[in-house]
Design an enzyme around this catalytic site. Structure first.
Site, mmCIF file in Angstrom:
data_model
loop_
_atom_site.group_PDB
_atom_site.id
_atom_site.type_symbol
_atom_site.label_atom_id
_atom_site.label_comp_id
_atom_site.label_asym_id
_atom_site.label_seq_id
_atom_site.Cartn_x
_atom_site.Cartn_y
_atom_site.Cartn_z
ATOM 1 N N LYS A 13 8.417 0.359 -20.039
ATOM 2 C CA LYS A 13 9.402 1.392 -19.676
ATOM 3 C C LYS A 13 10.706 1.232 -20.446
ATOM 4 C CE LYS A 13 9.672 0.386 -15.280
ATOM 5 N NZ LYS A 13 8.711 -0.717 -15.144
ATOM 6 N N ARG A 88 12.408 4.113 -7.588
ATOM 7 C CA ARG A 88 11.349 3.112 -7.512
ATOM 8 C C ARG A 88 10.489 3.322 -6.275
ATOM 9 N NH1 ARG A 88 12.373 -0.908 -11.409
ATOM 10 N NH2 ARG A 88 11.394 -2.873 -10.914
ATOM 11 N N ARG A 127 6.672 -12.097 -22.404
ATOM 12 C CA ARG A 127 8.072 -11.666 -22.492
ATOM 13 C C ARG A 127 9.001 -12.718 -21.889
ATOM 14 N NH1 ARG A 127 9.641 -6.212 -19.352
ATOM 15 N NH2 ARG A 127 9.501 -7.519 -17.512
ATOM 16 N N ARG A 133 14.209 -14.211 -18.265
ATOM 17 C CA ARG A 133 14.354 -13.606 -16.947
ATOM 18 C C ARG A 133 13.683 -14.461 -15.887
ATOM 19 N NH1 ARG A 133 13.038 -7.244 -16.953
ATOM 20 N NH2 ARG A 133 12.578 -7.771 -14.799
ATOM 21 N N ARG A 144 5.746 -8.865 -7.986
ATOM 22 C CA ARG A 144 6.306 -7.599 -8.493
ATOM 23 C C ARG A 144 5.208 -6.543 -8.650
ATOM 24 N NH1 ARG A 144 9.075 -9.455 -13.707
ATOM 25 N NH2 ARG A 144 9.639 -7.264 -13.979
#
Ligand code: AMP
Length: 193
Positions: A13, A88, A127, A133, A144
Site C-alpha cells: 500500500k 481501516r 522489510r 519497525r 496484524r
C-alpha cells in the site's frame, strides 16, 4: 482525485500510494507513517498510540480521526489525496464519510491490492530487517494479519457494495502493479470527476 488503498500489511500500500500520488501530483497520506512520526516525537497522539502499534492492534478510532482530520481536509483542498492505512474498519469509513461528505472530500475509489497471506509474511519479515519497525517481526505480523482479516477485510464489501472498489493483483513486481492500477483508474475515470 481522492483515492484509498486497501490491503493487508505488506501488500504494498505504502509503495503504490506514493507512486500513484506522485503520478497525479496529489498528496500521499499514510496513517501508519503519521502515527510513527507522532510516536518518534513523543506527542500526546504518539503516546496514546504506541502500545497498540507495538502489539499490532488498531489504535482507537478517536485518536486516528483526530490526527487525520486536518491533513485530509488540507489535502483535498490542494487537489486530492491517496490515502493508505485509513479507513481501516467499516466504523472508520462511516465516521470519515460523515465528516467528509459535507465538505465534498469523501473517497471516490478504493483500490484493493490483493496478495496471498504466505507472500505477505515473507515480505514483511524481509522489510523488518531494513525498516527497523518494531511491528515487522514474525509474531506481531501474525497478529496484524489476524486483525486485518477480522477488522479491515469487511471494508472490501463496504466499497464493493457502493461500486467503488477496484481489485488489482498485488503479487507482482512494483512497476507492473502500478501500471495495472493506472489502467483500472483510467477505466473508472467517471467516478473520479
Ligand atoms: P501501517 O503502517 O498502515 O501498517 O500501520 C501500522 C500500525 O499503525 C497499525 O498496525 C496500527 O497499530 C496503526 N494504524 C495505522 N492506521 C490505523 C488506522 N486507520 N486505525 C487504527 N490504527 C491504525
Amino acid at each position: 482525485m481522492r483515492l484509498l488503498l486497501v490491503g493487508a500489511p505488506g501488500a504494498g500500500k505504502g509503495t503504490q500510494a506514493r507512486l500513484i500520488a506522485q503520478h497525479f501530483g496529489v498528496v500521499h497520506l499514510s496513517s501508519g507513517e503519521l502515527l510513527r512520526d507522532h510516536v518518534a516525537k513523543g506527542t500526546p497522539i504518539g503516546r496514546a498510540a504506541q502500545a497498540y502499534m507495538a502489539r499490532g492492534e488498531l489504535v482507537p478510532d478517536a485518536v486516528v480521526l483526530d490526527m487525520l482530520r486536518g491533513p485530509l481536509v488540507a489535502a483535498a483542498a490542494a487537489g486530492g489525496y491517496v490515502l493508505d492505512g485509513f479507513p481501516r474498519t467499516v466504523e472508520q469509513a462511516e465516521a470519515a464519510y460523515d465528516v467528509a461528505k459535507d465538505l465534498g472530500v469523501s473517497v471516490q475509489l478504493a483500490v484493493y491490492l490483493k496478495v496471498a497471506r504466505e507472500a505477505l509474511i515473507a515480505r514483511i519479515v524481509a522489510r523488518g530487517e531494513s525498516s527497523g519497525r518494531v511491528d515487522d517481526t514474525l509474531d506481531v505480523v501474525e497478529r496484524r494479519l489476524d486483525v486485518y482479516d477480522k477488522q479491515t477485510r469487511p471494508l472490501l464489501d463496504y466499497y464493493r457494495e457502493r461500486e467503488r472498489l477496484i481489485t488489482v493483483n498485488g503479487d507482482r513486481p512494483v512497476e507492473e502493479v502500478t501500471r495495472s492500477v493506472l489502467v483500472q483508474l483510467q477505466r473508472a475515470r467517471k467516478l473520479l470527476d
